[in-house]
Design an enzyme around this catalytic site. Structure first.
Site, short mmCIF file in Angstrom:
data_model
loop_
_atom_site.label_atom_id
_atom_site.label_comp_id
_atom_site.label_asym_id
_atom_site.label_seq_id
_atom_site.Cartn_x
_atom_site.Cartn_y
_atom_site.Cartn_z
N SER A 418 0.83 -1.21 0.00
CA SER A 418 0.00 0.00 0.00
C SER A 418 0.86 1.25 0.00
O SER A 418 0.33 2.35 -0.14
CB SER A 418 -0.97 0.01 1.18
OG SER A 418 -0.38 -0.50 2.32
N HIS A 439 -3.65 -3.75 -5.94
CA HIS A 439 -3.84 -3.23 -4.58
C HIS A 439 -5.30 -3.36 -4.16
O HIS A 439 -6.17 -2.60 -4.60
CB HIS A 439 -3.38 -1.76 -4.54
CG HIS A 439 -3.44 -1.16 -3.17
ND1 HIS A 439 -3.87 0.12 -2.93
CD2 HIS A 439 -3.14 -1.67 -1.95
CE1 HIS A 439 -3.82 0.37 -1.64
NE2 HIS A 439 -3.38 -0.71 -1.03
N GLU A 451 -6.95 -1.27 -7.11
CA GLU A 451 -6.09 -0.42 -7.93
C GLU A 451 -5.05 -1.27 -8.67
O GLU A 451 -4.44 -2.16 -8.06
CB GLU A 451 -5.37 0.62 -7.04
CG GLU A 451 -6.33 1.66 -6.49
CD GLU A 451 -5.67 2.61 -5.49
OE1 GLU A 451 -6.12 3.75 -5.38
OE2 GLU A 451 -4.70 2.19 -4.80
N ASN A 489 -5.70 6.06 -1.17
CA ASN A 489 -5.09 6.49 0.09
C ASN A 489 -4.60 7.92 0.02
O ASN A 489 -4.58 8.64 1.01
CB ASN A 489 -3.95 5.56 0.48
CG ASN A 489 -4.48 4.22 0.97
OD1 ASN A 489 -5.64 4.13 1.36
ND2 ASN A 489 -3.65 3.20 0.96
P1 NAI Z 1 -0.35 -9.14 7.92
O1 NAI Z 1 0.73 -8.81 8.89
O2 NAI Z 1 -1.71 -9.39 8.41
O3 NAI Z 1 0.10 -10.43 7.07
C1 NAI Z 1 1.34 -10.62 6.53
C2 NAI Z 1 1.59 -12.13 6.43
O4 NAI Z 1 2.74 -12.35 5.65
C3 NAI Z 1 1.82 -12.81 7.77
O5 NAI Z 1 0.93 -13.92 7.91
C4 NAI Z 1 3.27 -13.27 7.70
O6 NAI Z 1 3.49 -14.49 8.39
C5 NAI Z 1 3.46 -13.44 6.22
N1 NAI Z 1 4.84 -13.39 5.78
C6 NAI Z 1 5.80 -12.52 6.16
N2 NAI Z 1 6.95 -12.80 5.50
C7 NAI Z 1 6.70 -13.85 4.69
C8 NAI Z 1 7.47 -14.59 3.75
N3 NAI Z 1 8.73 -14.30 3.55
N4 NAI Z 1 6.88 -15.59 3.08
C9 NAI Z 1 5.58 -15.90 3.30
N5 NAI Z 1 4.81 -15.23 4.17
C10 NAI Z 1 5.36 -14.22 4.86
O7 NAI Z 1 -0.32 -7.97 6.83
P2 NAI Z 1 -1.51 -7.39 5.95
O8 NAI Z 1 -2.22 -6.34 6.68
O9 NAI Z 1 -2.25 -8.52 5.36
O10 NAI Z 1 -0.68 -6.65 4.80
C11 NAI Z 1 -0.02 -7.38 3.78
C12 NAI Z 1 0.32 -6.42 2.66
O11 NAI Z 1 -0.89 -5.84 2.15
C13 NAI Z 1 1.19 -5.26 3.05
O12 NAI Z 1 2.05 -4.97 1.99
C14 NAI Z 1 0.22 -4.11 3.27
O13 NAI Z 1 0.77 -2.85 3.05
C15 NAI Z 1 -0.81 -4.41 2.21
N6 NAI Z 1 -2.15 -3.87 2.45
C16 NAI Z 1 -2.71 -3.91 3.70
C17 NAI Z 1 -4.00 -3.41 3.91
C18 NAI Z 1 -4.63 -3.47 5.26
O14 NAI Z 1 -5.68 -2.82 5.46
N7 NAI Z 1 -4.12 -4.25 6.18
C19 NAI Z 1 -4.77 -2.82 2.80
C20 NAI Z 1 -4.11 -2.91 1.51
C21 NAI Z 1 -2.84 -3.39 1.38
#
Ligand code: NAI
Length: 642
Positions: A418, A439, A451, A489
């Site tokens: 994001s 996105h 997006e 955003n």
């Molecule tokens: P989260 O922290 O809930 O999940 C991330 C997951 O990735 C975790 O389960 C972790 O164990 C896993 N992970 C980390 N390193 C890894 C690897 N090397 N291989 C496999 N799995 C791995 O994070 P979230 O909130 O789901 O965000 C994920 C992405 O989405 C980020 O880039 C964030 O900026 C983006 N995003 C988040 C939004 C939100 O509202 N939370 C909205 C839109 C985009």
């Protein structure tokens, strides 16, 4: 006789089958030429009455999708109220003729029958709905700020009773074949293999039309009519303010005062076509309908469909993206560091499928399509790979370097980041042009917009295929440049920032939220910040406005690790998924404008920088991605209309 839009044949039973096949279109809509031709057909039937008539669709895409909304879009551009009124009355009169035909008539509803399509079916004496997933019946006009003027307001209550009819008329919701049968909207709901025979059987048996129960009759035609109208107004008032959304109120009035007869209201009355269509809400909502089509049109003609999607990261976003893709029929592998991190995502998926699919076999099939994958082998076969791991540049770079080595050369490599510029992540790739941003927004299942981010290095063809993929999973793609905050955003952050500055000045969160609701936002900014997560808001704020200091109250919450809804505590206390709010009190003069202004200013700036390529798409992104009050037509449109 031959017709352009109808295919006629009379069978051995003497039934005249009318195959609706609007010329030159993939989807049947009841545009003016089609209505005229239906009128001619009824003239011909008057001269040579058929024994019985059955309408069905010759198109694979469904029965009839409704009136031709593009005609309203055109009317909106020219503001030709006479033409709008004539169009509605013409449809009403033709359907009235059909309803008064002496010969028996039947609609065999295969696929969706919406708006003017359902109204045609309602004007027939009988209805048989084909019980298949694509069959949906409804009157969605209220969502366009208009009303079902072709007899829907009059006929639906007579079939299902006024309370059930109001539920459909005032929300625009749809029913499947079984529900339509249970309510009495159709006479039969049958599987496709017996649909023709069922229609023939009905037209041979000619059963007496269904009658309302005693209680339903009292509420629809008897002395409880006024009570039903009053209750309906109360229900609507909970959801929609009359100054923002006049149409549900107009529908109730048209039914209560004139029994749905569109000819009766005086031009100045609130339930007249003229009043409704000249209200900015109808014009804007009709435009928003066009915008949705325009977003979808970005995917037209691109020859790409994913069969296998691989998602890396089973957290909040990755887990839900994977679940959504599997729901939409795609085989999905979901990778994370270990099985325990994937399990909660699978459980959430199961809950969503139960709610949405409600059919054990379909739920099982969707679950079968969603495969946990701790080894990451799924990436070798996937057509689309979406990375949704922690928001950390070096970790993402490492993951993409490994991915490129094992992914198919034609696979789309996408990040859900994001805030990190794509160009930086792409440096890890031998071929940086392969990286595109897809996105999604949180919560994935509810947010329509996705997006499609192109960095300067992104290959245009990759972005195109990503667009087709987003359309394939029934989301609305919006092409954006890789600039801080992208589009949604970027314009949301200054609005939330202003709301938080108001908090720091001592204005109650409830009052701030109320000021935004008064503008027509679906949720106030303080509540929204709690829902998004205060940690996420702070990170986005940092990306979009790196020089600004964090608002004090936000910082205090972050220090206390109170991140909003997900931790049960943020600017509000959250119990059972709901913010505990006190009364909002009076909204100070100027507060609404103060909150909205930063978003409008940022939208103009970002648009000028070319973050999104045209004004329509920019408005659409704000409406479907930020919930910008749809009846105001989006931030750019709103500024030109003020
Ligand atoms: P989260 O922290 O809930 O999940 C991330 C997951 O990735 C975790 O389960 C972790 O164990 C896993 N992970 C980390 N390193 C890894 C690897 N090397 N291989 C496999 N799995 C791995 O994070 P979230 O909130 O789901 O965000 C994920 C992405 O989405 C980020 O880039 C964030 O900026 C983006 N995003 C988040 C939004 C939100 O509202 N939370 C909205 C839109 C985009």
């Amino acid at each position: 006789m031959t017709y352009k839009n109808f295919k006629l044949r009379t069978d051995d039973h003497g039934i005249t089958w009318i195959g609706i096949d609007v010329a030159g279109e993939n989807v049947n809509t009841m545009g003016t030429p089609v209505l005229h031709e239906l009128n001619t057909l009824l003239d011909d039937f008057e001269k040579n009455p058929p024994k019985a008539v059955a309408f069905y669709s010759e198109k694979k895409s469904g029965f009839i999708a409704g009136a031709n909304v593009n005609e309203f879009v055109e009317i909106g551009k020219t503001n030709n109220l006479d033409e709008a009124e004539a169009l509605v009355k013409r449809g009403y009169d033709v359907y009235e003729r059909l309803a008064n035909a002496k010969y028996p008539t039947l609609a065999l509803i295969n696929g969706y029958a919406l708006g003017g399509g359902l109204e045609l079916a309602l004007a027939c004496r009988y209805r048989v709905a084909v019980d298949e997933p694509s069959t949906r019946l409804g009157l969605p006009e209220v969502m366009l700020g208009i009303l079902p003027g072709w007899g829907g307001v009059k006929r639906l209550p007579q079939l299902v009773g006024a309370p059930a009819a109001m539920d459909f008329l005032l929300t625009g919701k749809t029913a499947d074949a079984k529900k339509a049968k249970r309510l009495g909207m159709v006479d039969e709901a049958v599987p496709p293999r017996i649909m023709w025979n069922t229609a023939i059987g009905v037209l041979k048996a000619l059963p007496p039309p269904r009658r309302l129960s005693f209680a339903q009759n009292l509420m629809t035609n008897g002395f409880l009519r006024g009570y039903v109208a009053k209750q309906a107004r109360k229900q609507v008032a909970k959801r929609a303010r009359p100054e923002h959304y006049p149409s549900p109120y107009a529908i109730i009035d048209l039914w209560q005062k004139y029994n749905g007869d569109i000819h009766k209201p005086q031009p100045r009355e609130s339930c007249s076509v003229r009043t409704l269509i000249s209200h900015p809400t109808a014009m804007n909502l009709i435009r928003v309908f066009g915008l949705r089509e325009k977003l979808k049109a970005q995917a037209k003609g691109i020859d790409f469909a994913a069969k296998h999607v691989h998602v890396i990261g089973a957290g909040v976003m990755g887990g839900d993206i994977a679940a959504w893709c599997a729901l939409r029929g795609i085989h999905v592998t979901l990778q994370d560091l270990d099985a325990t991190r994937i399990a909660p995502a699978i459980k959430r998926a199961a809950d969503m499928y139960k709610k949405r699919l409600r059919d054990d076999r379909k739920i099982r099939d969707a679950m079968d399509r969603l495969q946990p994958d701790t080894t990451g082998d799924g990436a070798k076969k996937a057509d689309v790979i979406i990375e949704a791991i922690v928001e950390n540049l070096s970790v993402k770079q490492k993951v993409f370097a490994e991915l490129e080595a094992k992914a198919r050369p034609d696979a789309i490599l996408a990040t859900n980041t994001s805030s990190i510029p794509l160009e930086q992540i792409a440096t890890a790739l031998n071929d940086p042009s392969r990286l595109v941003g897809i996105h999604f927004f949180n919560p994935v299942a509810q947010m329509m917009l996705v997006e499609i981010i192109s960095g300067v290095q992104t290959n245009a063809d990759v972005a195109k295929r990503a667009t087709a993929f987003v359309d394939q999973i029934d989301k609305l793609p919006l092409a954006c440049k890789s600039a801080p905050g992208f589009w949604v955003n970027r314009i949301l952050a200054p609005y939330l920032g202003e709301a938080m500055r108001c908090l720091d000045e001592g204005i109650a969160p409830e009052t701030i939220d109320e000021a935004a609701l008064a503008f027509g936002m679906p949720m106030g900014p303080i509540e929204l910040a709690d829902v998004v997560g205060l940690d996420v808001c702070a990170a986005v704020g940092q990306t979009v406005t790196p020089d600004a200091t964090a608002p004090q109250k936000l910082q205090a919450k972050l220090d206390a690790k109170q991140f909003g809804k997900k931790t049960g505590n943020g600017f509000y206390v959250w119990t059972d998924g709901r913010a505990q709010k006190s009364s909002a009190g009076a909204v100070p003069a100027g507060l609404t404008d103060r909150l909205i202004a930063p978003m409008l200013i940022e939208a103009s700036k970002a648009r000028a920088e070319g973050v999104v390529s045209d004004d329509d798409l920019a408005d659409a992104g704000a409406i479907f991605g930020c919930g910008f009050a749809p009846f105001r037509g989006g931030p750019l449109n709103y500024q030109t209309m003020r």
